[in-house]
Design an enzyme around this catalytic site. Structure first.
Site, mmCIF file in Angstrom:
data_model
loop_
_atom_site.group_PDB
_atom_site.id
_atom_site.type_symbol
_atom_site.label_atom_id
_atom_site.label_comp_id
_atom_site.label_asym_id
_atom_site.label_seq_id
_atom_site.Cartn_x
_atom_site.Cartn_y
_atom_site.Cartn_z
ATOM 1 N N LYS A 189 2.395 -4.793 -9.334
ATOM 2 C CA LYS A 189 0.982 -5.112 -9.117
ATOM 3 C C LYS A 189 0.381 -5.879 -10.288
ATOM 4 O O LYS A 189 -0.507 -6.700 -10.098
ATOM 5 C CB LYS A 189 0.177 -3.837 -8.866
ATOM 6 C CG LYS A 189 0.446 -3.245 -7.496
ATOM 7 C CD LYS A 189 -0.665 -2.329 -7.053
ATOM 8 C CE LYS A 189 -0.441 -1.911 -5.609
ATOM 9 N NZ LYS A 189 -1.406 -0.944 -5.133
ATOM 10 N N LYS A 226 7.708 -5.444 0.366
ATOM 11 C CA LYS A 226 7.111 -4.496 1.323
ATOM 12 C C LYS A 226 5.815 -5.062 1.936
ATOM 13 O O LYS A 226 5.118 -5.854 1.300
ATOM 14 C CB LYS A 226 6.892 -3.125 0.675
ATOM 15 C CG LYS A 226 5.620 -2.974 -0.096
ATOM 16 C CD LYS A 226 5.286 -1.500 -0.352
ATOM 17 C CE LYS A 226 3.973 -1.450 -1.117
ATOM 18 N NZ LYS A 226 3.254 -0.218 -1.051
ATOM 19 N N LYS A 261 -1.288 -4.047 2.446
ATOM 20 C CA LYS A 261 -2.608 -4.434 2.957
ATOM 21 C C LYS A 261 -3.305 -5.413 2.035
ATOM 22 O O LYS A 261 -4.210 -6.124 2.449
ATOM 23 C CB LYS A 261 -3.475 -3.211 3.267
ATOM 24 C CG LYS A 261 -3.730 -2.266 2.118
ATOM 25 C CD LYS A 261 -4.620 -1.114 2.579
ATOM 26 C CE LYS A 261 -3.988 0.240 2.411
ATOM 27 N NZ LYS A 261 -3.580 0.603 1.052
HETATM 28 N N1 AQP Z 1 5.310 -1.263 3.761
HETATM 29 C C1 AQP Z 1 5.268 0.059 3.818
HETATM 30 N N2 AQP Z 1 6.208 0.739 4.495
HETATM 31 C C2 AQP Z 1 6.151 2.101 4.574
HETATM 32 N N3 AQP Z 1 5.177 2.849 4.001
HETATM 33 C C3 AQP Z 1 4.222 2.196 3.324
HETATM 34 N N4 AQP Z 1 3.136 2.609 2.659
HETATM 35 C C4 AQP Z 1 2.486 1.553 2.132
HETATM 36 N N5 AQP Z 1 3.129 0.412 2.466
HETATM 37 C C5 AQP Z 1 4.213 0.775 3.184
HETATM 38 C C6 AQP Z 1 2.743 3.992 2.539
HETATM 39 O O1 AQP Z 1 1.367 4.075 2.896
HETATM 40 C C7 AQP Z 1 0.786 5.148 2.182
HETATM 41 C C8 AQP Z 1 -0.542 4.733 1.631
HETATM 42 O O2 AQP Z 1 -0.349 3.726 0.662
HETATM 43 P P1 AQP Z 1 -1.510 3.317 -0.316
HETATM 44 O O3 AQP Z 1 -2.592 2.688 0.418
HETATM 45 O O4 AQP Z 1 -1.939 4.492 -1.099
HETATM 46 O O5 AQP Z 1 -0.845 2.363 -1.347
HETATM 47 P P2 AQP Z 1 0.328 1.386 -1.259
HETATM 48 O O6 AQP Z 1 1.629 2.101 -1.126
HETATM 49 O O7 AQP Z 1 0.200 0.495 -2.459
HETATM 50 O O8 AQP Z 1 0.030 0.604 0.104
HETATM 51 P P3 AQP Z 1 -0.292 -0.896 0.306
HETATM 52 O O9 AQP Z 1 -0.530 -1.104 1.755
HETATM 53 O O10 AQP Z 1 0.743 -1.744 -0.344
HETATM 54 O O11 AQP Z 1 -1.677 -1.024 -0.434
HETATM 55 P P4 AQP Z 1 -2.098 -2.043 -1.561
HETATM 56 O O12 AQP Z 1 -1.785 -3.399 -0.997
HETATM 57 O O13 AQP Z 1 -3.555 -1.825 -1.784
HETATM 58 O O14 AQP Z 1 -1.281 -1.725 -2.767
HETATM 59 C C9 AQP Z 1 1.782 5.583 1.097
HETATM 60 O O15 AQP Z 1 2.384 6.790 1.499
HETATM 61 C C10 AQP Z 1 2.795 4.475 1.095
HETATM 62 O O16 AQP Z 1 4.082 4.960 0.781
#
Ligand code: AQP
Length: 333
Positions: free
Chosen positions: A111, A194, A197
């Protein structure tokens, strides 16, 4: 009954990755465990969030969770910043975790990118807050996607070091629940990255709010390779995009990748993508419709979240009070 905790950042519209990797697995746990789920707005501000957007996205995320099947009567659902105990325990954990441990966290490196010096200190200590989120409830099971495994190992290291340093047996061991064929859903534009969002490219992900045409278009445009689908999973080697799309269809239709390949192996991606888009639309459209309905009454949503925060505080306050006492803070009253 074990106590389960998990959270999700309101840092954008929830994606298919969030849904398949996490949210969908949270739903059945409501009926078998004491389940605590949280919209983690304090984590979201580790990177810049416009305040008005953050408020909107926090409600939208809560609506998404309910639309996906979380029931505020069967689980505790709330917003992280409403329960002060998270921040309080996180500070204690900032003083327990070692810099060397944080330096190894790959999510920070991903990040922060090339310019780590310009990242917020919050992004760096994000895993300490995540450890506090879980330990403040003495939760022992954490359903998350595969990308969060390293953070959970750190949460266990922090809990154990606290116990060891203070000679107590206070924080329990946490068990990650990483489930299903879609524990890591990959970007539609790059099968090695991965799905996120906050990815700058909207084409890289399926949002839970996407309409049928948008889903079909994104799947049609998803990166693939020129070969037909393999007959067996061994054929996925060096074909991350094929593996990802097959995994998504398997997860959304409740089957295994080998069964998808039994039906579609040897097919070109054109026909397969139509099947995948239809399955996604059928599964996700009712969720989007329910989100829209819930967001029409933000007062009701806020009220449900406040009740959730009160119930969460009731569990967290005595635990954080005991942690304060263990580290030697004077009683505040
Ligand atoms: N691509 C993914 N595949 C499977 N699981 C995923 N998770 C996130 N992306 C994937 C799971 O979603 C939960 C919530 O995640 P988060 O919002 O706390 O943070 P993150 O993992 O950083 O998710 P994002 O979508 O990538 O958010 P941003 O872009 O804001 O960093 C977690 O259980 C995660 O494992």
């Amino acid at each position: 009954m074990s106590r389960v905790f998990s959270g999700i950042q309101p840092s954008g519209v929830p994606t298919l990755g969030n849904y398949l990797g996490a949210i969908r697995n949270w739903v059945p746990l409501q009926d078998t465990q004491e389940a605590i789920y949280c919209v983690v707005d304090m984590h979201a501000i580790t990177v810049w969030q416009d305040p008005a957007e953050l408020r909107r996205q926090t409600r939208e995320m809560a609506a998404a969770l309910i639309a996906c099947g979380l029931d505020p009567k069967r689980c505790i659902l709330f917003v992280q910043s409403h329960v002060r105990a998270h921040a309080e325990l996180a500070w204690i954990f900032n003083c327990v975790a070692r810099l060397g441990w944080l330096n190894r966290m790959t999510q920070f490196k991903d990040k922060a990118g090339k310019n780590q010096e310009a990242s917020s200190a919050g992004l760096y200590v994000y895993p300490n807050l995540m450890a506090a989120d879980i330990h403040v409830y003495h939760a022992t099971k954490v359903p998350v996607g595969d990308d969060q495994k390293q953070h959970l190992e750190l949460a266990n290291d922090i809990g154990q070091k606290f116990n060891h340093d203070y000679g107590v047996d206070f924080f329990p061991t946490i068990e990650p629940l990483i489930q299903g064929v879609a524990a890591r859903v990959m970007s539609l534009r790059d099968g090695t990255k991965k799905m996120s969002k906050s990815d700058p490219s909207d084409q890289s992900r399926i949002n839970l709010t996407d309409d049928a045409d948008t889903i079909a278009l994104k799947i049609r445009r998803a990166k693939t390779d020129p070969e037909p689908l393999p007959e067996h999973q061994s054929g996925f080697e060096n074909r991350p995009e094929a593996r990802n799309l097959v995994g998504i269809l398997a997860a959304i239709t409740g089957t295994l990748p080998e069964n998808v390949l039994r039906e579609h192996g040897g097919q070109g991606f054109g026909a397969f993508k139509n099947t995948l888009a239809d399955a996604l639309v059928a599964h996700l459209s009712p969720i989007a419709a329910e989100m829209t309905r819930l967001l029409e009454d933000p007062a009701a949503l806020d009220a449900a979240l406040r009740i959730g925060a009160d119930r969460a505080s009731e569990i967290a306050e005595p635990i954080v009070a005991k942690a304060r006492d263990i580290v030697g803070f004077l009683p505040s009253r």
